[in-house]
Enzyme design. Sequence first.
Site, PDB file in Angstrom:
ATOM      1  N   GLY A  49       0.780  -1.231   0.000  1.00 47.14           N
ATOM      2  CA  GLY A  49       0.000   0.000   0.000  1.00 47.14           C
ATOM      3  C   GLY A  49       0.807   1.274   0.000  1.00 47.14           C
ATOM      4  N   HIS A  50       2.133   1.175  -0.025  1.00 48.32           N
ATOM      5  CA  HIS A  50       2.990   2.382   0.072  1.00 48.32           C
ATOM      6  C   HIS A  50       4.038   2.359  -1.030  1.00 48.32           C
ATOM      7  CE1 HIS A  50       5.697   5.390   1.957  1.00 48.32           C
ATOM      8  NE2 HIS A  50       4.610   5.787   2.561  1.00 48.32           N
ATOM      9  N   PHE A  51       3.847   2.663  -2.150  1.00 41.89           N
ATOM     10  CA  PHE A  51       2.620   3.034  -2.839  1.00 41.89           C
ATOM     11  C   PHE A  51       2.426   2.060  -3.979  1.00 41.89           C
ATOM     12  CE2 PHE A  51       4.304   6.960  -0.993  1.00 41.89           C
ATOM     13  CZ  PHE A  51       3.204   7.428  -0.294  1.00 41.89           C
TER      14      PHE A  51
END
Length: 148
Positions: free
Chosen positions: A54-56
Amino acid sequence: MSEQQPRVIESKEIMTLLPHRYPFLLVDRVLDFKEGEWLKAIKNISVNEPCFTGHFPGEPILPGVLILEALAQAMGILAFKTLELKGGELFYFAGIDEARFKRPVLPGDQMELNVQVIKERRGITAFTGVATVNGEIACEAKLMCARR
Protein backbone atom coordinates in the site's frame (compact mmCIF):
# COMPACT_ATOMS: atom_id res chain seq x y z
CA MET A 1 49.79 -2.46 15.51
CA SER A 2 47.30 -4.81 13.87
CA GLU A 3 43.91 -3.71 12.57
CA GLN A 4 40.99 -5.07 14.58
CA GLN A 5 38.57 -7.43 12.84
CA PRO A 6 34.98 -6.22 12.39
CA ARG A 7 32.57 -7.52 15.03
CA VAL A 8 29.76 -9.03 12.98
CA ILE A 9 26.42 -10.10 14.46
CA GLU A 10 24.32 -12.39 12.26
CA SER A 11 20.51 -12.52 12.19
CA LYS A 12 20.27 -15.57 14.47
CA GLU A 13 21.99 -13.69 17.30
CA ILE A 14 20.07 -10.48 16.52
CA MET A 15 16.88 -12.46 17.17
CA THR A 16 18.15 -13.38 20.66
CA LEU A 17 18.58 -9.67 21.45
CA LEU A 18 15.52 -8.04 19.87
CA PRO A 19 11.91 -9.15 20.42
CA HIS A 20 10.91 -8.12 16.87
CA ARG A 21 10.01 -10.75 14.29
CA TYR A 22 8.82 -10.76 10.68
CA PRO A 23 7.61 -8.44 9.31
CA PHE A 24 8.99 -6.02 11.90
CA LEU A 25 12.58 -7.19 12.39
CA LEU A 26 14.38 -4.46 10.44
CA VAL A 27 18.07 -5.28 10.97
CA ASP A 28 19.53 -8.12 8.87
CA ARG A 29 23.17 -8.04 10.01
CA VAL A 30 25.50 -5.97 12.15
CA LEU A 31 28.71 -5.21 10.26
CA ASP A 32 30.68 -3.81 13.21
CA PHE A 33 30.25 -2.03 16.53
CA LYS A 34 32.06 -0.61 19.54
CA GLU A 35 30.29 -0.98 22.88
CA GLY A 36 28.91 2.27 24.22
CA GLU A 37 29.83 4.22 21.10
CA TRP A 38 28.57 3.17 17.67
CA LEU A 39 27.13 0.40 15.50
CA LYS A 40 26.89 -0.19 11.74
CA ALA A 41 24.25 -2.58 10.37
CA ILE A 42 22.37 -3.36 7.17
CA LYS A 43 18.79 -3.96 6.11
CA ASN A 44 18.20 -5.44 2.66
CA ILE A 45 15.03 -4.06 1.11
CA SER A 46 13.03 -6.66 -0.80
CA VAL A 47 10.14 -6.02 -3.16
CA ASN A 48 8.27 -8.50 -0.94
CA GLU A 49 8.22 -6.16 2.10
CA PRO A 50 4.57 -6.10 3.30
CA CYS A 51 4.50 -2.29 3.44
CA PHE A 52 4.94 -2.04 -0.34
CA THR A 53 1.42 -3.39 -0.91
CA GLY A 54 0.00 0.00 0.00
CA HIS A 55 2.99 2.38 0.07
CA PHE A 56 2.62 3.03 -2.84
CA PRO A 57 0.99 0.67 -5.37
CA GLY A 58 3.13 0.79 -8.50
CA GLU A 59 5.69 3.11 -6.83
CA PRO A 60 6.98 1.24 -3.75
CA ILE A 61 8.89 3.42 -1.26
CA LEU A 62 9.95 2.30 2.23
CA PRO A 63 7.98 4.42 4.73
CA GLY A 64 10.12 6.87 6.69
CA VAL A 65 8.79 5.57 10.00
CA LEU A 66 10.24 2.14 9.16
CA ILE A 67 13.65 3.70 8.47
CA LEU A 68 13.49 5.37 11.89
CA GLU A 69 12.40 2.07 13.48
CA ALA A 70 15.35 0.28 11.83
CA LEU A 71 17.71 2.87 13.35
CA ALA A 72 16.08 2.37 16.76
CA GLN A 73 16.48 -1.41 16.47
CA ALA A 74 20.17 -0.95 15.61
CA MET A 75 20.51 1.17 18.75
CA GLY A 76 18.74 -1.53 20.76
CA ILE A 77 21.32 -4.08 19.61
CA LEU A 78 24.15 -1.73 20.61
CA ALA A 79 22.54 -1.19 24.02
CA PHE A 80 22.23 -4.94 24.63
CA LYS A 81 25.87 -5.48 23.68
CA THR A 82 27.09 -2.47 25.69
CA LEU A 83 25.19 -3.35 28.86
CA GLU A 84 25.75 -7.10 28.37
CA LEU A 85 22.03 -7.71 28.71
CA LYS A 86 20.32 -10.91 27.75
CA GLY A 87 17.17 -11.10 25.67
CA GLY A 88 13.93 -10.33 27.47
CA GLU A 89 14.60 -6.72 28.42
CA LEU A 90 12.97 -4.11 26.23
CA PHE A 91 14.01 -0.78 24.80
CA TYR A 92 11.19 1.53 23.80
CA PHE A 93 11.39 4.21 21.16
CA ALA A 94 11.12 7.36 23.32
CA GLY A 95 11.68 10.32 21.00
CA ILE A 96 12.65 11.70 17.61
CA ASP A 97 14.14 15.11 16.85
CA GLU A 98 15.41 16.69 13.66
CA ALA A 99 14.37 13.81 11.40
CA ARG A 100 15.17 14.50 7.76
CA PHE A 101 14.46 12.30 4.75
CA LYS A 102 16.74 13.01 1.81
CA ARG A 103 16.24 10.17 -0.65
CA PRO A 104 13.71 7.36 -1.07
CA VAL A 105 14.59 3.80 -0.09
CA LEU A 106 13.37 1.42 -2.78
CA PRO A 107 13.07 -2.33 -3.38
CA GLY A 108 16.51 -3.75 -4.16
CA ASP A 109 18.34 -1.20 -2.01
CA GLN A 110 20.67 -2.17 0.80
CA MET A 111 20.20 0.32 3.60
CA GLU A 112 23.20 0.90 5.87
CA LEU A 113 22.26 1.90 9.41
CA ASN A 114 24.75 3.90 11.46
CA VAL A 115 23.99 4.80 15.06
CA GLN A 116 26.19 6.71 17.49
CA VAL A 117 25.56 7.27 21.19
CA ILE A 118 25.28 10.90 22.28
CA LYS A 119 24.64 10.12 25.96
CA GLU A 120 23.11 7.51 28.23
CA ARG A 121 21.51 8.41 31.54
CA ARG A 122 19.07 6.64 33.85
CA GLY A 123 18.08 4.06 31.27
CA ILE A 124 17.53 6.57 28.46
CA THR A 125 19.93 6.58 25.52
CA ALA A 126 20.14 9.53 23.13
CA PHE A 127 21.78 8.83 19.80
CA THR A 128 22.18 9.98 16.24
CA GLY A 129 21.08 7.73 13.44
CA VAL A 130 21.93 7.92 9.76
CA ALA A 131 20.56 5.56 7.12
CA THR A 132 22.34 5.53 3.77
CA VAL A 133 21.96 3.78 0.43
CA ASN A 134 25.06 3.59 -1.78
CA GLY A 135 26.70 6.28 0.36
CA GLU A 136 23.77 8.72 -0.05
CA ILE A 137 21.92 9.81 3.07
CA ALA A 138 18.33 8.56 3.04
CA CYS A 139 17.46 9.63 6.58
CA GLU A 140 19.15 11.24 9.56
CA ALA A 141 17.73 11.97 13.00
CA LYS A 142 18.38 12.33 16.69
CA LEU A 143 16.53 9.62 18.59
CA MET A 144 15.99 8.34 22.12
CA CYS A 145 15.31 4.87 23.48
CA ALA A 146 14.21 4.05 27.02
CA ARG A 147 15.10 0.79 28.78
CA ARG A 148 12.42 -1.05 30.69
